[in-house]
Scaffold this motif. Structure first.
Motif, PDB file in Angstrom:
ATOM      1  N   ALA A  84       0.836  -1.206   0.000  1.00  0.00           N
ATOM      2  CA  ALA A  84       0.000   0.000   0.000  1.00  0.00           C
ATOM      3  C   ALA A  84       0.867   1.251   0.000  1.00  0.00           C
ATOM      4  CB  ALA A  84      -0.922  -0.011   1.222  1.00  0.00           C
ATOM      5  N   VAL A  85       0.216   2.389  -0.180  1.00  0.00           N
ATOM      6  CA  VAL A  85       0.896   3.677  -0.087  1.00  0.00           C
ATOM      7  C   VAL A  85       1.524   3.796   1.302  1.00  0.00           C
ATOM      8  CG1 VAL A  85       0.415   6.158   0.107  1.00  0.00           C
ATOM      9  CG2 VAL A  85      -0.518   4.843  -1.803  1.00  0.00           C
ATOM     10  N   LEU A  86       2.757   4.344   1.363  1.00  0.00           N
ATOM     11  CA  LEU A  86       3.490   4.391   2.637  1.00  0.00           C
ATOM     12  C   LEU A  86       3.064   5.590   3.497  1.00  0.00           C
ATOM     13  CD1 LEU A  86       7.043   3.195   1.549  1.00  0.00           C
ATOM     14  CD2 LEU A  86       5.255   1.909   2.715  1.00  0.00           C
TER      15      LEU A  86
ATOM     16  N   PRO B 163      12.420  -1.583  -4.982  1.00  0.00           N
ATOM     17  CA  PRO B 163      11.969  -0.776  -3.840  1.00  0.00           C
ATOM     18  C   PRO B 163      13.096  -0.273  -2.941  1.00  0.00           C
ATOM     19  CG  PRO B 163      11.432  -3.086  -3.498  1.00  0.00           C
ATOM     20  CD  PRO B 163      11.918  -2.970  -4.902  1.00  0.00           C
ATOM     21  N   ARG B 167      13.214   3.502  -1.678  1.00  0.00           N
ATOM     22  CA  ARG B 167      13.017   3.705  -0.239  1.00  0.00           C
ATOM     23  C   ARG B 167      14.056   4.679   0.302  1.00  0.00           C
ATOM     24  NH1 ARG B 167      15.382   1.670   4.387  1.00  0.00           N
ATOM     25  NH2 ARG B 167      16.598   0.049   3.362  1.00  0.00           N
ATOM     26  N   ARG B 196       4.759   6.633  -4.225  1.00  0.00           N
ATOM     27  CA  ARG B 196       4.143   6.752  -2.897  1.00  0.00           C
ATOM     28  C   ARG B 196       4.096   5.409  -2.178  1.00  0.00           C
ATOM     29  NH1 ARG B 196       2.240  11.657  -1.668  1.00  0.00           N
ATOM     30  NH2 ARG B 196       1.534  13.046  -3.327  1.00  0.00           N
ATOM     31  N   ARG B 197       4.202   4.322  -2.931  1.00  0.00           N
ATOM     32  CA  ARG B 197       4.211   2.984  -2.321  1.00  0.00           C
ATOM     33  C   ARG B 197       5.620   2.546  -1.930  1.00  0.00           C
ATOM     34  NH1 ARG B 197      -0.911   0.620  -3.419  1.00  0.00           N
ATOM     35  NH2 ARG B 197      -1.999   2.013  -4.844  1.00  0.00           N
ATOM     36  N   THR B 198       6.628   3.317  -2.337  1.00  0.00           N
ATOM     37  CA  THR B 198       8.000   2.899  -2.046  1.00  0.00           C
ATOM     38  C   THR B 198       8.808   3.942  -1.266  1.00  0.00           C
ATOM     39  OG1 THR B 198       8.479   3.589  -4.322  1.00  0.00           O
ATOM     40  CG2 THR B 198       8.332   1.245  -3.913  1.00  0.00           C
ATOM     41  N   PRO B 200       8.957   6.467   1.800  1.00  0.00           N
ATOM     42  CA  PRO B 200       8.245   6.870   3.024  1.00  0.00           C
ATOM     43  C   PRO B 200       8.072   8.392   3.116  1.00  0.00           C
ATOM     44  CG  PRO B 200      10.455   6.045   3.535  1.00  0.00           C
ATOM     45  CD  PRO B 200      10.215   5.763   2.089  1.00  0.00           C
ATOM     46  N   ARG B 201       8.981   9.148   2.490  1.00  0.00           N
ATOM     47  CA  ARG B 201       8.841  10.601   2.419  1.00  0.00           C
ATOM     48  C   ARG B 201       8.828  10.995   0.953  1.00  0.00           C
ATOM     49  NH1 ARG B 201      13.087  12.811   6.928  1.00  0.00           N
ATOM     50  NH2 ARG B 201      11.995  12.027   8.754  1.00  0.00           N
ATOM     51  N   ALA B 232      11.351  17.566   4.931  1.00  0.00           N
ATOM     52  CA  ALA B 232      10.796  16.219   4.849  1.00  0.00           C
ATOM     53  C   ALA B 232       9.341  16.239   4.391  1.00  0.00           C
ATOM     54  CB  ALA B 232      10.907  15.554   6.197  1.00  0.00           C
TER      55      ALA B 232
END
Lengths: 113, 262
Positions: A84-86, B163, B167, B196-198, B200-201, B232
């Motif tokens: 899913a979206v993080l 990923p 990430r 957006r799935r990989t 975190p920011r 961030a």
């Protein structure tokens, strides 16, 4: 294939420890590899089998424990469903990796005397 | 005593280490980071697949800066110093690193190459990694920020396939924006979704090194980072090249020229 470099780093460290303790042979290495560490356990095993030739670890098996990625909300501890979206599904907060990025040499076994 | 197979061999000694496997690289990376910080140089680990536009981006940066930005580079390639030759021609001080068999830069290669470059007077030092979406992500070089170049022709599934690299990215540059008009099936929303799935920011910018469209928001990003601002999760408001505001399946018509887009 950077796994070969990782295997060489493992062997270097294990041999240093073995020499320091006067060991004649390393019998086993145990590592923890995170899903998001960028190292593939299967490729590391192949690389290790090649790189260990002619070292004190020449017949030592490499025991690999794979660690799944675990994202967790920094604010509320919530976790997303995999893929899913993080973003935290509960509060929309930022996620941090609570596990799954490790590249650790846990232990080695060596023969002394 | 052996406690793994139960053979009871008194000569087998278990040693608990619990150490990071790449500790040696990480120590060198920490020393590099300290040197860069002391000199006030923002070190950027620039990663991306082969042909994603890493060198073209630095050429565009040299043009955009027009002597205002003090940019230098270390360029990593398994063979040839072609990237270094291109950058030198663009007026960028550069030291090539030929990695040979290695599919990535490491902190020691960077340390050795620093001796071949007058880097202390720079503001920005780009560590242009080997073109590869896998291996470079594993090795810390001592950078302050990690930037990944991903071209619009590579496919929006790449972040999901690689990923680890995404990430670790502080910023993703979606390059070759000038080609969007020829790619009817490509949507920015698809790229944004997989990022957006990989990441975190999530932070991404769209640009074209060929037309220089979108390069100046990247310069601003670099300047803010160098100024030590914490940005961030920022989505730059009003930045035309930002991917942050793209929410639907549509995207603005492809940039065809600098003038038109500004």
């Amino acid at each position: 294939m950077h796994e070969y470099g990782v295997a060489r780093a493992l062997l270097e460290r294990a041999q240093m420890e073995a020499r320091r303790r006067g060991a004649t042979r390393v019998c086993r290495l145990s590592v923890r590899i995170g899903e998001l560490s960028g190292v593939l356990p299967e490729l590391l095993a192949t690389a290790f089998a090649l790189a260990r030739e002619g070292t004190l670890c020449h017949d030592a098996p490499l025991e690999v424990e794979s660690v799944p990625a675990r994202w967790q909300c920094r604010a509320c501890g919530g976790a997303p469903t995999p893929g899913a979206v993080l973003r935290c599904p509960a509060c929309g907060g930022e996620l941090g990796l609570a596990g799954g990025d490790e590249l650790l040499l846990e232990r080695i076994e060596m023969e002394v005397g | 005593m052996c406690d793994s197979c139960g053979c009871g061999d008194p000569h087998v000694v278990p040693v608990r280490l619990q150490e990071r496997i790449l500790a040696r690289n990480e120590s060198q990376a920490a020393r590099n980071r300290e040197r860069f910080a002391r000199a006030g140089v923002l070190a950027v680990n620039l990663m991306g697949g082969p042909g994603s536009g890493k060198t073209a981006l630095l050429e565009a940066l040299a043009r955009e800066g027009d002597g205002r930005l003090r940019v230098g580079a270390l360029t990593g390639d398994p063979a040839t110093d072609y990237d270094a030759v291109r950058l030198r021609a663009a007026g960028v001080p550069v030291a090539p690193i030929t990695t040979g068999q290695a599919c990535h830069l490491d902190a020691e290669m960077v340390e050795r190459a620093l001796a071949r470059l007058e880097w202390h007077e720079l503001e920005y030092l780009f560590l242009e990694n080997v073109g590869n979406l896998v291996c470079p992500a594993v090795y810390d070089l001592g950078q302050a920020v990690s930037v990944v170049a991903l071209s619009v022709t590579e496919g929006a599934d790449k972040p999901l396939k690689y990923p680890t690299m995404f990430r670790k990215a502080d910023l993703v540059l979606l390059t070759k924006a000038d080609l969007l008009q020829h790619l009817p099936g490509v949507t920015l929303a698809a790229y944004q979704d997989s990022l957006r799935r990989t990441m975190p920011r999530y932070d991404a910018l769209l640009l074209s090194a060929v037309t220089s469209w979108g390069v100046s928001p990247f310069v601003e990003w670099l300047e803010a980072r160098r100024a030590g601002l914490v940005l961030a999760g920022r989505v730059p408001a009003g930045a035309s090249a930002s991917l942050g505001g793209v929410g639907s399946g549509s995207y603005t018509p492809a940039p065809t020229g600098e003038e038109e887009m500004r």
